[in-house]
Each structure stands twice: as structure tokens, then as C-alpha cells.
Design a protein around this motif. Sequence first.
Motif, PDB file in Angstrom:
ATOM      1  N   ARG A 177       0.824  -1.211   0.000  1.00 27.69           N
ATOM      2  CA  ARG A 177       0.000   0.000   0.000  1.00 27.69           C
ATOM      3  C   ARG A 177       0.851   1.251   0.000  1.00 27.69           C
ATOM      4  O   ARG A 177       0.352   2.342  -0.200  1.00 27.69           O
ATOM      5  CB  ARG A 177      -0.931  -0.009   1.210  1.00 27.69           C
ATOM      6  CG  ARG A 177      -1.987  -1.100   1.070  1.00 27.69           C
ATOM      7  CD  ARG A 177      -2.597  -1.385   2.383  1.00 27.69           C
ATOM      8  NE  ARG A 177      -1.617  -2.172   3.120  1.00 27.69           N
ATOM      9  CZ  ARG A 177      -1.909  -3.082   4.013  1.00 27.69           C
ATOM     10  NH1 ARG A 177      -3.139  -3.301   4.343  1.00 27.69           N
ATOM     11  NH2 ARG A 177      -0.968  -3.764   4.620  1.00 27.69           N
TER      12      ARG A 177
ATOM     13  N   ARG B  64      -1.478  -0.512 -11.143  1.00 31.30           N
ATOM     14  CA  ARG B  64      -2.332  -0.232  -9.974  1.00 31.30           C
ATOM     15  C   ARG B  64      -3.133  -1.468  -9.577  1.00 31.30           C
ATOM     16  O   ARG B  64      -3.309  -1.750  -8.390  1.00 31.30           O
ATOM     17  CB  ARG B  64      -3.276   0.924 -10.267  1.00 31.30           C
ATOM     18  CG  ARG B  64      -2.608   2.256 -10.226  1.00 31.30           C
ATOM     19  CD  ARG B  64      -3.615   3.386 -10.406  1.00 31.30           C
ATOM     20  NE  ARG B  64      -2.933   4.651 -10.451  1.00 31.30           N
ATOM     21  CZ  ARG B  64      -3.194   5.600 -11.322  1.00 31.30           C
ATOM     22  NH1 ARG B  64      -4.149   5.440 -12.219  1.00 31.30           N
ATOM     23  NH2 ARG B  64      -2.526   6.729 -11.288  1.00 31.30           N
ATOM     24  N   GLU B  65      -3.646  -2.187 -10.568  1.00 34.27           N
ATOM     25  CA  GLU B  65      -4.382  -3.422 -10.284  1.00 34.27           C
ATOM     26  C   GLU B  65      -3.479  -4.422  -9.561  1.00 34.27           C
ATOM     27  O   GLU B  65      -3.885  -5.059  -8.580  1.00 34.27           O
ATOM     28  CB  GLU B  65      -4.904  -4.033 -11.585  1.00 34.27           C
ATOM     29  CG  GLU B  65      -5.634  -5.340 -11.379  1.00 34.27           C
ATOM     30  CD  GLU B  65      -6.023  -6.021 -12.680  1.00 34.27           C
ATOM     31  OE1 GLU B  65      -6.720  -7.036 -12.597  1.00 34.27           O
ATOM     32  OE2 GLU B  65      -5.627  -5.547 -13.766  1.00 34.27           O
TER      33      GLU B  65
ATOM     34  N   ALA C 203      -1.745  -6.025  -2.168  1.00 30.42           N
ATOM     35  CA  ALA C 203      -2.254  -5.608  -0.857  1.00 30.42           C
ATOM     36  C   ALA C 203      -3.291  -6.593  -0.340  1.00 30.42           C
ATOM     37  O   ALA C 203      -3.303  -6.930   0.853  1.00 30.42           O
ATOM     38  CB  ALA C 203      -2.839  -4.202  -0.938  1.00 30.42           C
ATOM     39  N   GLU C 204      -4.167  -7.075  -1.220  1.00 31.84           N
ATOM     40  CA  GLU C 204      -5.166  -8.075  -0.830  1.00 31.84           C
ATOM     41  C   GLU C 204      -4.493  -9.353  -0.347  1.00 31.84           C
ATOM     42  O   GLU C 204      -4.912  -9.953   0.647  1.00 31.84           O
ATOM     43  CB  GLU C 204      -6.087  -8.406  -1.998  1.00 31.84           C
ATOM     44  CG  GLU C 204      -7.099  -7.334  -2.314  1.00 31.84           C
ATOM     45  CD  GLU C 204      -8.022  -7.749  -3.448  1.00 31.84           C
ATOM     46  OE1 GLU C 204      -8.478  -8.914  -3.464  1.00 31.84           O
ATOM     47  OE2 GLU C 204      -8.280  -6.905  -4.320  1.00 31.84           O
TER      48      GLU C 204
ATOM     49  N   LYS D  13      -0.817  -3.714  -7.770  1.00 36.15           N
ATOM     50  CA  LYS D  13      -0.529  -3.175  -6.441  1.00 36.15           C
ATOM     51  C   LYS D  13      -1.678  -3.493  -5.486  1.00 36.15           C
ATOM     52  O   LYS D  13      -1.455  -3.919  -4.348  1.00 36.15           O
ATOM     53  CB  LYS D  13      -0.306  -1.668  -6.541  1.00 36.15           C
ATOM     54  CG  LYS D  13       0.075  -1.023  -5.248  1.00 36.15           C
ATOM     55  CD  LYS D  13       0.323   0.463  -5.443  1.00 36.15           C
ATOM     56  CE  LYS D  13       0.589   1.106  -4.093  1.00 36.15           C
ATOM     57  NZ  LYS D  13       0.648   2.542  -4.158  1.00 36.15           N
ATOM     58  N   ASP D  14      -2.922  -3.304  -5.951  1.00 36.43           N
ATOM     59  CA  ASP D  14      -4.091  -3.617  -5.123  1.00 36.43           C
ATOM     60  C   ASP D  14      -4.179  -5.112  -4.830  1.00 36.43           C
ATOM     61  O   ASP D  14      -4.512  -5.517  -3.710  1.00 36.43           O
ATOM     62  CB  ASP D  14      -5.378  -3.142  -5.805  1.00 36.43           C
ATOM     63  CG  ASP D  14      -5.479  -1.627  -5.896  1.00 36.43           C
ATOM     64  OD1 ASP D  14      -4.723  -0.927  -5.189  1.00 36.43           O
ATOM     65  OD2 ASP D  14      -6.320  -1.140  -6.680  1.00 36.43           O
ATOM     66  N   ALA D  15      -3.879  -5.936  -5.817  1.00 41.27           N
ATOM     67  CA  ALA D  15      -3.917  -7.390  -5.628  1.00 41.27           C
ATOM     68  C   ALA D  15      -2.866  -7.823  -4.612  1.00 41.27           C
ATOM     69  O   ALA D  15      -3.127  -8.692  -3.764  1.00 41.27           O
ATOM     70  CB  ALA D  15      -3.706  -8.105  -6.962  1.00 41.27           C
TER      71      ALA D  15
END
Length: 95
Positions: A5, A32-33, A39-40, A35-37
Motif C-alpha cells: 500500500r 495499480r491493479e 495488498a489483498e 498493487k491492489d492485488a
Amino acid sequence: MDDPREPGFGSEELDPDAVLWVRGVDYVAGWREAKDAAAELADALTVAGIEATGVQARADASASGAGVVHLRLSAATVRDVAALVRDFATWRKAS
């Protein structure tokens, strides 16, 4: 684990000057996708009780612009994740 994050998580940030760009491909959206994945995944591993210090994740985008997450896991973390997947598979078959 490097916090996905945070800007520039992992060992490298997205370096726009280090790649060949194709007009019309949205690499930043893919990054960005990813990076979000990442983080998940970090959140899920924490909830599962897996030590996050054995995990490094780096967001990237493929040549087509799709998000890609590069993972580097310690051997102990791989074993923990494998056990978690086996436990889930066993639970899923039983339900």
C-alpha cells in the motif's frame, strides 16, 4: 513484507523511463491493479496467520498492460501457504 500500500513497495518502483511504451496500452492501470492485488494478498496472509516478513511482492504490468505481481517467498512461507491451500482444499471437498 514490504507494504504494497506504500508508494514503491518492493525493491523497485514503476520506472516509466526503463520500459518500452506502446501507445494506447494503459500500463499504469495494470500496475495499480497489481498493487491492489498484492495488498489483498498481504491482508489475506495476515488474517491466515502467515508471517508476512517472508513475503516480498512487486507490482508490474505485462507488455499488454495487464497487472502482474512478482512474489518472492521464503521457503518457510511457501510451506505455510501450501499447508493453507491443502487445508482449504480439504475443507472445500468436505462441504
